[in-house]
Motif scaffolding. Structure first.
Motif, PDB file in Angstrom:
ATOM      1  N   PHE A 126       0.860  -1.173   0.000  1.00  0.00           N
ATOM      2  CA  PHE A 126       0.000   0.000   0.000  1.00  0.00           C
ATOM      3  C   PHE A 126       0.906   1.236   0.000  1.00  0.00           C
ATOM      4  CE2 PHE A 126      -2.184  -3.447   2.103  1.00  0.00           C
ATOM      5  CZ  PHE A 126      -3.463  -3.398   1.572  1.00  0.00           C
ATOM      6  N   TYR A 127       0.630   2.197  -0.885  1.00  0.00           N
ATOM      7  CA  TYR A 127       1.565   3.311  -0.982  1.00  0.00           C
ATOM      8  C   TYR A 127       0.884   4.647  -1.269  1.00  0.00           C
ATOM      9  CZ  TYR A 127       1.075   2.261  -6.001  1.00  0.00           C
ATOM     10  OH  TYR A 127       0.580   2.017  -7.262  1.00  0.00           O
ATOM     11  N   LEU A 128       1.589   5.703  -0.872  1.00  0.00           N
ATOM     12  CA  LEU A 128       1.219   7.080  -1.181  1.00  0.00           C
ATOM     13  C   LEU A 128       2.255   7.630  -2.151  1.00  0.00           C
ATOM     14  CD1 LEU A 128       0.404   8.399   2.420  1.00  0.00           C
ATOM     15  CD2 LEU A 128      -1.222   7.621   0.686  1.00  0.00           C
ATOM     16  N   ARG A 129       1.805   8.510  -3.043  1.00  0.00           N
ATOM     17  CA  ARG A 129       2.694   9.078  -4.062  1.00  0.00           C
ATOM     18  C   ARG A 129       2.574  10.604  -4.050  1.00  0.00           C
ATOM     19  NH1 ARG A 129       4.595   7.207  -9.044  1.00  0.00           N
ATOM     20  NH2 ARG A 129       3.297   5.329  -8.918  1.00  0.00           N
ATOM     21  N   ALA A 130       3.707  11.278  -4.166  1.00  0.00           N
ATOM     22  CA  ALA A 130       3.720  12.731  -4.331  1.00  0.00           C
ATOM     23  C   ALA A 130       4.779  13.069  -5.372  1.00  0.00           C
ATOM     24  CB  ALA A 130       4.038  13.437  -3.012  1.00  0.00           C
ATOM     25  N   GLY A 131       4.451  13.965  -6.300  1.00  0.00           N
ATOM     26  CA  GLY A 131       5.398  14.266  -7.358  1.00  0.00           C
ATOM     27  C   GLY A 131       5.223  15.655  -7.932  1.00  0.00           C
ATOM     28  N   TYR A 132       6.016  15.913  -8.962  1.00  0.00           N
ATOM     29  CA  TYR A 132       6.020  17.213  -9.636  1.00  0.00           C
ATOM     30  C   TYR A 132       6.165  16.945 -11.116  1.00  0.00           C
ATOM     31  CZ  TYR A 132       6.729  22.299  -9.522  1.00  0.00           C
ATOM     32  OH  TYR A 132       6.576  23.646  -9.654  1.00  0.00           O
ATOM     33  N   MET A 133       5.225  17.443 -11.926  1.00  0.00           N
ATOM     34  CA  MET A 133       5.225  17.147 -13.345  1.00  0.00           C
ATOM     35  C   MET A 133       5.496  18.392 -14.188  1.00  0.00           C
ATOM     36  SD  MET A 133       2.456  15.146 -15.770  1.00  0.00           S
ATOM     37  CE  MET A 133       1.246  16.450 -15.978  1.00  0.00           C
ATOM     38  N   ALA A 134       6.426  18.242 -15.133  1.00  0.00           N
ATOM     39  CA  ALA A 134       6.638  19.252 -16.166  1.00  0.00           C
ATOM     40  C   ALA A 134       5.737  18.888 -17.329  1.00  0.00           C
ATOM     41  CB  ALA A 134       8.109  19.269 -16.593  1.00  0.00           C
ATOM     42  N   TRP A 135       4.741  19.724 -17.625  1.00  0.00           N
ATOM     43  CA  TRP A 135       3.702  19.347 -18.580  1.00  0.00           C
ATOM     44  C   TRP A 135       3.668  20.262 -19.806  1.00  0.00           C
ATOM     45  CZ3 TRP A 135       0.563  23.519 -19.147  1.00  0.00           C
ATOM     46  CH2 TRP A 135       0.390  24.370 -18.050  1.00  0.00           C
ATOM     47  N   ASN A 136       3.071  19.712 -20.850  1.00  0.00           N
ATOM     48  CA  ASN A 136       2.765  20.461 -22.060  1.00  0.00           C
ATOM     49  C   ASN A 136       1.281  20.282 -22.359  1.00  0.00           C
ATOM     50  OD1 ASN A 136       2.347  20.038 -25.295  1.00  0.00           O
ATOM     51  ND2 ASN A 136       3.666  21.787 -24.856  1.00  0.00           N
ATOM     52  N   ASN A 137       0.606  21.376 -22.617  1.00  0.00           N
ATOM     53  CA  ASN A 137      -0.817  21.336 -22.964  1.00  0.00           C
ATOM     54  C   ASN A 137      -0.967  21.865 -24.386  1.00  0.00           C
ATOM     55  OD1 ASN A 137      -3.574  21.289 -23.072  1.00  0.00           O
ATOM     56  ND2 ASN A 137      -3.911  22.565 -21.264  1.00  0.00           N
ATOM     57  N   ALA A 138      -1.291  20.963 -25.313  1.00  0.00           N
ATOM     58  CA  ALA A 138      -1.487  21.344 -26.713  1.00  0.00           C
ATOM     59  C   ALA A 138      -2.958  21.710 -26.906  1.00  0.00           C
ATOM     60  CB  ALA A 138      -1.088  20.205 -27.641  1.00  0.00           C
ATOM     61  N   LEU A 139      -3.231  23.002 -27.027  1.00  0.00           N
ATOM     62  CA  LEU A 139      -4.605  23.496 -27.188  1.00  0.00           C
ATOM     63  C   LEU A 139      -4.954  23.589 -28.663  1.00  0.00           C
ATOM     64  CD1 LEU A 139      -4.571  26.530 -24.723  1.00  0.00           C
ATOM     65  CD2 LEU A 139      -5.246  24.185 -24.215  1.00  0.00           C
ATOM     66  N   GLU A 140      -6.030  22.962 -29.055  1.00  0.00           N
ATOM     67  CA  GLU A 140      -6.517  23.110 -30.424  1.00  0.00           C
ATOM     68  C   GLU A 140      -7.642  24.140 -30.423  1.00  0.00           C
ATOM     69  OE1 GLU A 140      -8.851  20.266 -33.432  1.00  0.00           O
ATOM     70  OE2 GLU A 140      -6.774  19.644 -33.090  1.00  0.00           O
ATOM     71  N   VAL A 141      -7.448  25.177 -31.201  1.00  0.00           N
ATOM     72  CA  VAL A 141      -8.390  26.301 -31.233  1.00  0.00           C
ATOM     73  C   VAL A 141      -8.969  26.434 -32.638  1.00  0.00           C
ATOM     74  CG1 VAL A 141      -8.643  28.797 -30.924  1.00  0.00           C
ATOM     75  CG2 VAL A 141      -7.103  27.496 -29.431  1.00  0.00           C
TER      76      VAL A 141
END
Length: 202
Positions: A126-141
């Motif tokens: 059984f585990y807990l997770r904590a992290g930090y994500m470098a993300w990219n959001n590709a928006l289609e307009v």
């Protein structure tokens, strides 16, 4: 503008975090290295837009420093989301593009996380997770150009934390199955992810 550009300091923090995790994975490989792969279902929520849920996945590598602490580095694809009731915008409004203008958006990134485990026996984890994500959001307009519409993609980047909890079961040998719930904070969007996965320990 609904999405702010990431400050240089935040970018440096992510680079240092990723470099540190990679270094630790190399140095402590003898502590127990594993690879993981998950398939998932992601549900976005936002005050800015209403969007559909969709499939997601992640693949990565980790190391168990001891029986209760592990580090992971994963590539995460949180899926393509369609925005409900999206409308075309005038091309003159390009200077204020944000999530609220999108007809679809696709989020992916690299997530560095730490796992804190409780193992009552050799089979259950059984585990807990904590992290930090470098993300990219590709928006289609969808742009309104008078007599016709044109779809255009804008990329927005950032870094944000994530948290989760899960359960893993040793199937036998080096293979382990897992189920976990994670929440990612990605700018103006919170994404709930329910994942099923397999881990292979070397």
């Amino acid at each position: 503008m609904l999405f702010a550009r990431t400050p240089l300091a935040s970018s440096l923090i992510v680079k240092i975090t990723v470099a540190t995790v990679l270094s630790v994975l190399t140095v402590v490989s003898r502590a127990g290295v594993y690879v993981d792969a998950d398939i998932a279902y992601a549900t976005p929520s936002s005050d800015v837009v209403s969007a559909s849920a969709g499939p997601a996945f992640s693949v990565g590598v980790g190391t168990e420093l001891n029986s209760w602490f592990a580090l992971e580095l994963d590539y995460v694809r949180l899926g393509g989301f369609s925005v409900s009731g999206a409308e075309a915008i005038d091309e003159d409004d390009l200077a204020v593009i944000g999530l609220g203008a999108a007809s679809d958006f696709n989020i992916s990134g690299v997530n560095a996380s730490a796992l804190l485990s409780w193992r009552p026996n050799r089979w259950d984890n059984f585990y807990l997770r904590a992290g930090y994500m470098a993300w990219n959001n590709a928006l289609e307009v969808r742009l309104n150009r008078g007599s016709h519409f044109v779809d255009h993609t804008f990329n927005l980047d950032g870094q944000d934390p994530m948290f989760g909890l899960g359960y893993a079961y040793l199937l036998g040998g080096n293979m382990e199955s897992s189920i976990e719930y994670n929440r990612y904070f990605v700018g103006d969007v919170d994404i709930d992810v329910l994942a099923l996965g397999l881990n292979y320990h070397f």
